[in-house]
Each structure stands twice: as structure tokens, then as C-alpha cells.
Enzyme design. Structure first.
Site, PDB file in Angstrom:
ATOM      1  N   ASP A  67      37.191  24.029  62.574  1.00 34.05           N
ATOM      2  CA  ASP A  67      37.301  25.255  61.773  1.00 34.05           C
ATOM      3  C   ASP A  67      36.035  25.519  60.967  1.00 34.05           C
ATOM      4  O   ASP A  67      35.141  24.683  60.894  1.00 34.05           O
ATOM      5  CB  ASP A  67      38.531  25.182  60.847  1.00 34.05           C
ATOM      6  CG  ASP A  67      38.620  23.864  60.079  1.00 34.05           C
ATOM      7  OD1 ASP A  67      37.632  23.110  60.075  1.00 34.05           O
ATOM      8  OD2 ASP A  67      39.678  23.598  59.490  1.00 34.05           O
ATOM      9  N   ASN A 136      49.212  20.643  51.579  1.00 35.16           N
ATOM     10  CA  ASN A 136      50.411  21.390  51.976  1.00 35.16           C
ATOM     11  C   ASN A 136      50.774  21.133  53.444  1.00 35.16           C
ATOM     12  O   ASN A 136      51.593  21.841  54.016  1.00 35.16           O
ATOM     13  CB  ASN A 136      50.231  22.893  51.721  1.00 35.16           C
ATOM     14  CG  ASN A 136      49.094  23.491  52.554  1.00 35.16           C
ATOM     15  OD1 ASN A 136      48.487  22.805  53.376  1.00 35.16           O
ATOM     16  ND2 ASN A 136      48.822  24.764  52.345  1.00 35.16           N
ATOM     17  N   HIS A 138      48.687  21.341  56.067  1.00 37.17           N
ATOM     18  CA  HIS A 138      47.943  22.075  57.104  1.00 37.17           C
ATOM     19  C   HIS A 138      47.089  21.128  57.944  1.00 37.17           C
ATOM     20  O   HIS A 138      46.642  20.084  57.462  1.00 37.17           O
ATOM     21  CB  HIS A 138      47.124  23.238  56.532  1.00 37.17           C
ATOM     22  CG  HIS A 138      45.902  22.895  55.743  1.00 37.17           C
ATOM     23  ND1 HIS A 138      45.597  23.489  54.538  1.00 37.17           N
ATOM     24  CD2 HIS A 138      44.876  22.039  55.973  1.00 37.17           C
ATOM     25  CE1 HIS A 138      44.448  23.024  54.082  1.00 37.17           C
ATOM     26  NE2 HIS A 138      44.000  22.127  54.927  1.00 37.17           N
ATOM     27  N   GLU A 143      47.806  26.920  58.350  1.00 36.66           N
ATOM     28  CA  GLU A 143      48.563  26.828  57.106  1.00 36.66           C
ATOM     29  C   GLU A 143      50.066  26.947  57.351  1.00 36.66           C
ATOM     30  O   GLU A 143      50.490  27.479  58.388  1.00 36.66           O
ATOM     31  CB  GLU A 143      48.133  27.996  56.188  1.00 36.66           C
ATOM     32  CG  GLU A 143      46.689  27.943  55.724  1.00 36.66           C
ATOM     33  CD  GLU A 143      46.494  27.024  54.519  1.00 36.66           C
ATOM     34  OE1 GLU A 143      47.192  25.999  54.408  1.00 36.66           O
ATOM     35  OE2 GLU A 143      45.624  27.345  53.698  1.00 36.66           O
TER      36      GLU A 143
HETATM   37  C1  GLP Z   1      40.259  21.406  54.773  1.00 30.57           C
HETATM   38  C2  GLP Z   1      40.039  21.388  56.273  1.00 30.57           C
HETATM   39  C3  GLP Z   1      40.983  20.463  56.986  1.00 30.57           C
HETATM   40  C4  GLP Z   1      41.035  19.126  56.256  1.00 30.57           C
HETATM   41  C5  GLP Z   1      41.567  19.341  54.864  1.00 30.57           C
HETATM   42  C6  GLP Z   1      41.723  18.053  54.079  1.00 30.57           C
HETATM   43  O1  GLP Z   1      41.150  22.379  54.326  1.00 30.57           O
HETATM   44  N1  GLP Z   1      40.136  22.677  56.874  1.00 30.57           N
HETATM   45  O2  GLP Z   1      40.552  20.290  58.322  1.00 30.57           O
HETATM   46  O3  GLP Z   1      41.866  18.254  56.965  1.00 30.57           O
HETATM   47  O4  GLP Z   1      40.652  20.175  54.193  1.00 30.57           O
HETATM   48  O5  GLP Z   1      40.525  17.690  53.469  1.00 30.57           O
HETATM   49  P1  GLP Z   1      40.251  16.341  52.746  1.00 30.57           P
HETATM   50  O6  GLP Z   1      40.083  15.331  53.824  1.00 30.57           O
HETATM   51  O7  GLP Z   1      38.970  16.567  51.983  1.00 30.57           O
HETATM   52  O8  GLP Z   1      41.392  16.057  51.862  1.00 30.57           O
END
Ligand code: GLP
Length: 241
Positions: A67, A136, A138, A143
């Protein structure tokens, strides 16, 4: 699902990098699905180290990313392009032309979506897809919703995601509200999926993922139960809260 509970962040990073290393030792032409976020950074550090020591070789590797924020410059330090180069690609011997990261702008998003789906079609099935998880539930930027995208699409970020991701920006207003994200069908198009989670802030999402008796679209990660080689690697804080 295979659940691996590790002591701490270093241990989840070690476990995940060992799994990736084993895949690379068996297959000199690996295809990766890589993720951003703080969860895989330790794993990337280990892979960089292994690559420097000559234990693993990325020269024939191909990668696709999950993404990217919409309307963000690739050289903006908050962009996922910047993140991936900074935390992985500029430190390993992967070929530039084999690295694929989506991007989208408000003016060209339809074309951008089409282009990334074509990239995914040409890259094909990945050997391993790395995932983090939002607070949440995702995965990528899919989402909680009544409907989940099967293929790449533009998504509206939830308020809770904007809040969580604002820690990387100067202020919350700077966090983009839209993103381009791979959909579920493409995330699943991998021989193995490894999801990494660490810290008490992920506890609710992880417990819901582990215990949900049904596909809970309000926690998109629960769909991963349908994959036949899904490895969930969490630390004790994410597991126990
Ligand atoms: C973002 C990304 C996700 C990732 C999530 C968790 O929103 N789009 O791909 O898994 O954050 O991030 P973190 O690993 O920093 O908690």
C-alpha cells in the site's frame, strides 16, 4: 493458522527472518510481498545483516508492496516508498526494476489502480507475504467495513488509523486520509502469509483475530483463517495484553 508466541520484538523479528531465510535457501528466485510499519523493521534489519554476510541473495528476488498513501511524494519521508528504500531496499542487492510499490494520485487514480493490478498479475503468486496489523484489525489498508476489496483500490482511512499513524507525522492533520491498497485476493495470492504483531496496543486486534469464530469484516485480519499457510507471530505483550 500456526500461532507462534515469542518473548519480545527481537524474538518475533528473529523468527520471521529465519522463516524468510529458509524460503530463500530453497528458492533462488523468491517473490516477496513486503509491508511497511514498525512491526517488520526488525525482520528487515536481520535480512539486511544476512544479505551483507552473504547468507541470502536478493539478486533474483522480486517484491511487491501492499500500500501507499494517496497524493504523497515518493521522496516524502512519510511515504511508504521512502520507508521501504530506507529500511530495506537500499541496503540489499535487490534489482531496482524488481521492486514494485503502488502509488496513486487524485488525478490518475483509476489508471494507477489498473496499473498496479497489472503488476500483481504479472508478478503472480508470492512465496511469502509479510503483514502487520492495524489496531483496528486492518491488513494493508483494508479497513473494517461491510465490504472488503478483492483487488487494488482506493480506500478511506478510518479515524483510528489516522490517529495511530499520526505518530510518524508532525501533526494529525498531515496524515493523508486516503490510500491505495492491495485487496484481499492479492494478499492471499501467496504460498505463505506471515503476520507480525508486537506490543499491548495490538492485543485486542490479535485476540479477536485468534478467537473470532467467524469472518469478522470489522476485523479484516480474521479473513486470514481461510489461508492454508498462515503464520501468526506475536510477542507476549500483543498476546497477553
Ligand atoms: C499501516 C499499514 C499497515 C501496517 C499497519 C501497522 O496502517 N498500512 O500495512 O500493518 O500500519 O503498523 P505498525 O506495524 O507500525 O503497527
Amino acid at each position: 493458522m500456526r500461532l507462534i508466541v515469542c518473548k519480545n520484538y527481537d524474538e518475533i523479528s528473529k523468527k520471521a527472518s529465519e522463516l524468510v531465510k529458509n524460503i530463500m535457501l530453497e528458492n533462488p528466485n523468491p517473490i516477496f510481498g513486503f509491508a511497511t510499519g514498525s512491526s517488520p523493521i526488525g525482520m528487515y534489519e536481520n535480512l539486511i545483516e544476512m544479505n551483507k554476510k552473504g547468507e541470502i541473495d536478493f539478486s533474483n528476488a522480486v517484491s511487491v508492496n501492499l500500500d501507499e498513501y494517496m497524493d504523497i511524494d515518493e521522496d516524502n519521508p512519510q511515504s511508504y516508498h521512502y520507508f521501504m528504500h530506507d529500511n530495506l531496499f537500499s541496503h540489499i542487492n535487490i534489482k531496482k526494476e524488481n521492486v514494485h510499490i503502488p502509488s496513486a494520485s487524485s488525478d490518475t487514480f483509476e489508471e494507477d489502480i489498473k496499473k498496479y493490478n497489472e503488476v500483481l498479475d504479472s508478478v503472480g503468486t508470492r512465496d511469502v507475504q509479510i503483514l502487520g496489523i492495524g489496531r483496528n484489525g486492518h491488513i494493508a489498508f483494508n479497513e473494517p467495513n461491510d465490504k472488503l476489496n478483492l483487488r487494488t483500490n482506493i480506500v478511506d482511512l478510518k479515524k483510528s488509523t489516522i490517529e495511530a499513524n499520526s505518530r510518524f507525522f508532525e501533526k494529525e492533520e498531515d496524515v493523508p486520509t486516503k490510500a491505495i491498497s492491495m485487496g484481499l485476493e492479492d494478499i492471499f495470492n501467496s504460498k505463505m502469509i506471515i503476520l507480525l504483531a508486537s506490543g499491548a496496543k495490538k492485543h485486542d486486534a490479535i485476540q479477536n483475530l485468534i478467537n473470532s469464530p467467524y469472518l469478522d469484516l470489522q476485523n479484516p485480519s480474521t479473513t486470514l483463517h481461510l489461508h492454508n499457510n498462515f503464520v501468526l507471530i506475536v510477542d507476549e505483550d500483543a498476546y497477553n495484553g
